[in-house]
Design a protein around this motif. Structure first.
Motif, PDB file in Angstrom:
ATOM      1  N   ARG A  65     -27.088 -48.860 -71.445  1.00  0.00           N
ATOM      2  CA  ARG A  65     -25.942 -48.462 -72.281  1.00  0.00           C
ATOM      3  C   ARG A  65     -26.173 -47.069 -72.867  1.00  0.00           C
ATOM      4  O   ARG A  65     -25.958 -46.837 -74.045  1.00  0.00           O
ATOM      5  N   GLY A  66     -26.646 -46.168 -72.058  1.00  0.00           N
ATOM      6  CA  GLY A  66     -26.898 -44.807 -72.536  1.00  0.00           C
ATOM      7  C   GLY A  66     -28.282 -44.680 -73.149  1.00  0.00           C
ATOM      8  O   GLY A  66     -29.027 -45.650 -73.241  1.00  0.00           O
ATOM      9  N   LYS A  67     -28.599 -43.455 -73.549  1.00  0.00           N
ATOM     10  CA  LYS A  67     -29.945 -43.206 -74.064  1.00  0.00           C
ATOM     11  C   LYS A  67     -30.045 -43.559 -75.541  1.00  0.00           C
ATOM     12  O   LYS A  67     -29.063 -43.470 -76.269  1.00  0.00           O
ATOM     13  N   GLY A  68     -31.229 -43.927 -75.963  1.00  0.00           N
ATOM     14  CA  GLY A  68     -31.476 -44.226 -77.376  1.00  0.00           C
ATOM     15  C   GLY A  68     -32.912 -44.679 -77.531  1.00  0.00           C
ATOM     16  O   GLY A  68     -33.596 -44.969 -76.531  1.00  0.00           O
ATOM     17  N   THR A  69     -33.353 -44.764 -78.757  1.00  0.00           N
ATOM     18  CA  THR A  69     -34.724 -45.221 -78.968  1.00  0.00           C
ATOM     19  C   THR A  69     -34.829 -46.710 -78.640  1.00  0.00           C
ATOM     20  O   THR A  69     -33.860 -47.459 -78.741  1.00  0.00           O
ATOM     21  N   MET A  70     -36.024 -47.126 -78.258  1.00  0.00           N
ATOM     22  CA  MET A  70     -36.271 -48.522 -77.872  1.00  0.00           C
ATOM     23  C   MET A  70     -37.727 -48.845 -78.169  1.00  0.00           C
ATOM     24  O   MET A  70     -38.588 -47.978 -78.084  1.00  0.00           O
ATOM     25  N   ALA A  71     -37.996 -50.067 -78.529  1.00  0.00           N
ATOM     26  CA  ALA A  71     -39.396 -50.510 -78.642  1.00  0.00           C
ATOM     27  C   ALA A  71     -39.490 -52.012 -78.412  1.00  0.00           C
ATOM     28  O   ALA A  71     -38.596 -52.768 -78.806  1.00  0.00           O
ATOM     29  N   VAL A  72     -40.581 -52.391 -77.777  1.00  0.00           N
ATOM     30  CA  VAL A  72     -40.923 -53.822 -77.663  1.00  0.00           C
ATOM     31  C   VAL A  72     -41.705 -54.234 -78.907  1.00  0.00           C
ATOM     32  O   VAL A  72     -41.419 -55.263 -79.517  1.00  0.00           O
TER      33      VAL A  72
ATOM     34  N   GLY B 188     -35.948 -42.011 -76.878  1.00  0.00           N
ATOM     35  CA  GLY B 188     -34.526 -41.745 -76.648  1.00  0.00           C
ATOM     36  C   GLY B 188     -34.278 -40.864 -75.448  1.00  0.00           C
ATOM     37  O   GLY B 188     -33.132 -40.594 -75.099  1.00  0.00           O
ATOM     38  N   THR B 189     -35.333 -40.435 -74.781  1.00  0.00           N
ATOM     39  CA  THR B 189     -35.142 -39.536 -73.631  1.00  0.00           C
ATOM     40  C   THR B 189     -35.271 -40.246 -72.283  1.00  0.00           C
ATOM     41  O   THR B 189     -35.018 -39.649 -71.245  1.00  0.00           O
ATOM     42  N   VAL B 190     -35.701 -41.506 -72.303  1.00  0.00           N
ATOM     43  CA  VAL B 190     -36.035 -42.182 -71.036  1.00  0.00           C
ATOM     44  C   VAL B 190     -34.789 -42.809 -70.409  1.00  0.00           C
ATOM     45  O   VAL B 190     -34.032 -43.488 -71.085  1.00  0.00           O
ATOM     46  N   GLU B 191     -34.591 -42.553 -69.133  1.00  0.00           N
ATOM     47  CA  GLU B 191     -33.497 -43.227 -68.423  1.00  0.00           C
ATOM     48  C   GLU B 191     -33.894 -43.428 -66.968  1.00  0.00           C
ATOM     49  O   GLU B 191     -34.830 -42.802 -66.474  1.00  0.00           O
ATOM     50  N   ARG B 192     -33.183 -44.316 -66.284  1.00  0.00           N
ATOM     51  CA  ARG B 192     -33.499 -44.565 -64.877  1.00  0.00           C
ATOM     52  C   ARG B 192     -32.986 -43.415 -64.007  1.00  0.00           C
ATOM     53  O   ARG B 192     -32.055 -42.709 -64.387  1.00  0.00           O
ATOM     54  N   SER B 193     -33.598 -43.260 -62.814  1.00  0.00           N
ATOM     55  CA  SER B 193     -33.161 -42.226 -61.869  1.00  0.00           C
ATOM     56  C   SER B 193     -32.568 -42.894 -60.647  1.00  0.00           C
ATOM     57  O   SER B 193     -32.896 -44.038 -60.345  1.00  0.00           O
TER      58      SER B 193
END
Ligand code: FUB
Ligand code: ZN
Length: 632
Positions: free
Chosen positions: A619-626, A390-395
């Motif tokens: 669409r904002g930060k949040g948890t994600m998994a493949v 949930g902390t990862v975002e593009r720069s």
């Protein structure tokens, strides 16, 4: 050995008019390139070329200006491809300005590197292992070739030829760097492009010399360090300084390139090296280089490739870990590395004529490359993890800004990857709507594709041209196809052989002939080899070339709490320009009363919803998994 002649069609001969790619490429032209130009101006890159930039001794970013020519060059290269497919006077003027700065920074003897001219004069070519001079030179060469081919102008080509000639002298017999090579491969593949653009054989010879110097004892990087008497530009960084095998693996100088067997070390360096090896194997019919490439490919694809086409799992070296070490959240998968894999796969396909390389190219392109840029084209991932807490975002930029302009140059040159012309006819490697023009036996022909790819596997192709013409049309049958492909010619079912991964239609074509290809594209659950620990007991969802992921914003619980039903039937909905897959599942909610529990887990039924991996984090930060847990 004589090689069958295979080549990409030149960019102006391929028109892309595709529902998926055209808007994304327009975003690159209208948003990404201006945004990157602004960052280059603000970041000091342009000022450095005027020799107006000075390092701040208290600022750690003092380390980054050694890459700056490469940032400017990749941006020029991207702009060059964009100009080849569409005139843009504003962009062309900005490119001309950057080229004038580069020309102004060039020294009388042809040398061109602002850092070693203005900040460290007298130190040029003394730290080949760390200082990236030939890496920057390589990017300048690639930019010059793209710019020349797009505009016909030789302004940058003239500059880089003088620089390449200097490098040829310095790295040639009796030169000050005889036996040397760069710590970051790149110039090797660039010199092949320069050879192809100019016909000057010495650039090809220089490329081969630099490759064959690599990894031979006595080790050049040890010798130059002894002579220099210090630890080198990045000497403070443990993993790359020691003169042992593991450190040499970092920049693939642990063994002669022809003897290398495993993909090791920094992954971008590896990709650019292997791409150059494939180029030279093709140009020279060099069997030793080809066999080395094929060995390295088997190792990479068999043990070190993320399901997203990302590579380079170990952040500490921005490179390969051991076989099957493919961590999801803690992985790396640099955008540039996936782009480098596209470059290498493309060249392997040209070298061998095997569609399997285009399968990997496609996997990387639609997933691990495209995830590197935001939907609006102005934010970027450096690493592309397969899970997020949930902390990862593009720069919007990086001190070492390798990935953003690399993305831009790949997306603006997509034309190069769609078709391959060969002695027999035309191969379609990627299903991208638009038209390819080519010449056979002196006659003009064209093939036009229409499809809703990558969302639908039905592709219509129409042959055009002057007159009936005999040639083989080869259509790649992707590895992901979930049933028997079908082909109809002019509405009649056609039988076809599949050779080296392509359906072959070899006949005399008349203008207006139509081919309908149907590639079954059902959504599927994917499981990994049990040696991939990060995927134990988990599944990923894929449809066609698109790997999906689960994002918190679409789901009833944070992603780590979700479980996919074992027999869940994935269903697809296409909404807002993206496929979304829904599959039955459950929420394994945290239990009250403690960290650990005994007995069975109470699962609350839910639907698990996905989006394409490339589209996550928009669409904002949040948890994600493949990789998502699968019910036992
Ligand atoms: O060293 C130049 C570029 O910066 C590399 O290719 C990337 O991995 C990043 O380290
Ligand atoms: Zn990068």
């Amino acid at each position: 050995m004589s090689q069958p002649h295979r080549s990409s069609l030149p960019i102006p001969d391929v028109v892309i008019a595709d529902e998926f790619w055209s808007p994304r490429r327009e975003t690159v032209r209208a948003e990404t390139l201006p945004h990157q130009e602004e960052r280059l101006r603000d970041g000091g890159q342009f000022a450095a070329l005027r020799f107006e930039w000075r390092p701040d001794p208290h600022d750690d970013r003092e380390r980054f200006p050694i890459f700056w020519e490469s940032d400017v060059a990749k941006w020029i290269e991207a702009a060059g491809y964009a100009l080849a497919s569409r005139p843009d006077p504003g962009l062309e003027a900005a490119v001309d300005e950057a080229i004038a700065l580069l020309a102004g920074a060039q020294q009388d003897d042809g040398y061109l590197n602002a850092y070693f001219t203005a900040i460290k004069p007298g130190k040029r070519f003394t730290d080949l292992r760390d200082a990236h001079e030939l890496y920057c030179a390589g990017h300048l060469i690639e930019a010059a070739v793209a710019h020349f081919q797009a505009t016909g102008k030789t302004s940058l080509l003239d500059v880089v030829r003088r620089y390449a000639d200097l490098i040829d002298r310095e790295f040639g017999p009796g030169g000050s760097c005889e036996g040397g090579y760069c710590g970051h491969q790149e110039i090797e593949l660039a010199l092949v492009k320069l050879f192809r653009a100019t016909g000057e054989r010495r650039y090809l010879d220089l490329s081969l010399r630099l490759l064959d110097n690599r990894g031979k004892a006595p080790f050049y990087f040890d010798e130059e360090a002894r002579e220099r008497g210090d630890a080198g530009y990045f000497g403070g960084q443990g993993s790359v300084v020691r003169a042992d095998r593991r450190s040499r693996e970092y920049n693939q100088s642990h063994a002669p390139v022809r003897e290398q067997t495993e993909a090791v070390g920094h992954s971008v360096r590896a990709m650019y090296q292997y791409a150059a090896m494939a180029d030279l194997a093709l140009e020279l019919g060099d069997q030793g280089l080809r066999e080395a490439c094929e060995r390295l490919w088997r190792d990479l694809v068999g043990t070190k490739l993320y399901v997203t086409g990302g590579i380079g799992a170990d952040p500490s070296i921005e490179g390969f870990g051991p076989a099957f070490h493919l961590p999801d959240g803690d992985g790396y998968a640099e955008t540039c590395a996936a782009i480098g894999l596209v470059f290498w796969a493309h060249r392997m396909m040209l070298l061998t004529g095997e569609a399997t390389y285009a399968d990997v190219l496609e996997r990387a392109l639609y997933n691990g490359v495209l995830s590197g840029v935001s939907a609006d084209g102005t934010a970027y991932f450096y690493g592309n993890p397969l899970a997020s807490d949930g902390t990862v975002e593009r720069s919007d930029w990086f001190d070492c800004a390798c990935c953003p302009p690399n993305l831009a140059r790949l997306l603006t040159s997509l034309e190069e990857y769609v078709y391959v012309a060969d002695d027999a006819g035309l191969a379609v490697n990627l299903y991208v709507s638009g038209t390819a023009r080519f010449t056979r036996e002196g006659r003009h022909a064209s093939v036009t594709q229409r499809s809703a790819y990558p969302w639908d596997g039905a592709v219509a192709l129409t042959v055009g041209g002057e007159a009936p013409l005999a040639f083989a049309l080869r259509l790649r049958i992707p590895e992901w196809t979930t049933g028997e492909p079908a082909i109809a010619v002019n509405g009649e079912p056609a039988s076809f052989a599949v050779e080296r991964g392509y359906a072959v239609l070899d006949r005399t074509w008349a203008p207006g002939d139509r081919v309908d290809l149907v590639l079954p594209m059902a959504p599927v659950l994917v499981r990994a080899d049990p040696r991939v620990a990060a995927a134990h007991g988990k599944v990923a969802l894929q449809k066609g070339p698109i790997v999906h992921c689960v994002e918190e914003v679409d789901n009833a619980a944070p992603v780590p709490h979700l479980v996919i039903a074992r027999d869940g039937e994935p269903a697809v909905e296409h909404r807002d320009g993206l496929d979304r897959i829904t599959v039955a599942g459950a929420v394994d909610a945290p239990a009250a009363g403690g960290l650990y529990r005994t007995g069975t887990t109470a699962l609350r039924p839910t639907e698990v919803r996905t989006v394409p991996y490339f589209a996550w984090a928009n669409r904002g930060k949040g948890t994600m998994a493949v990789w998502v847990r699968e019910a036992p």
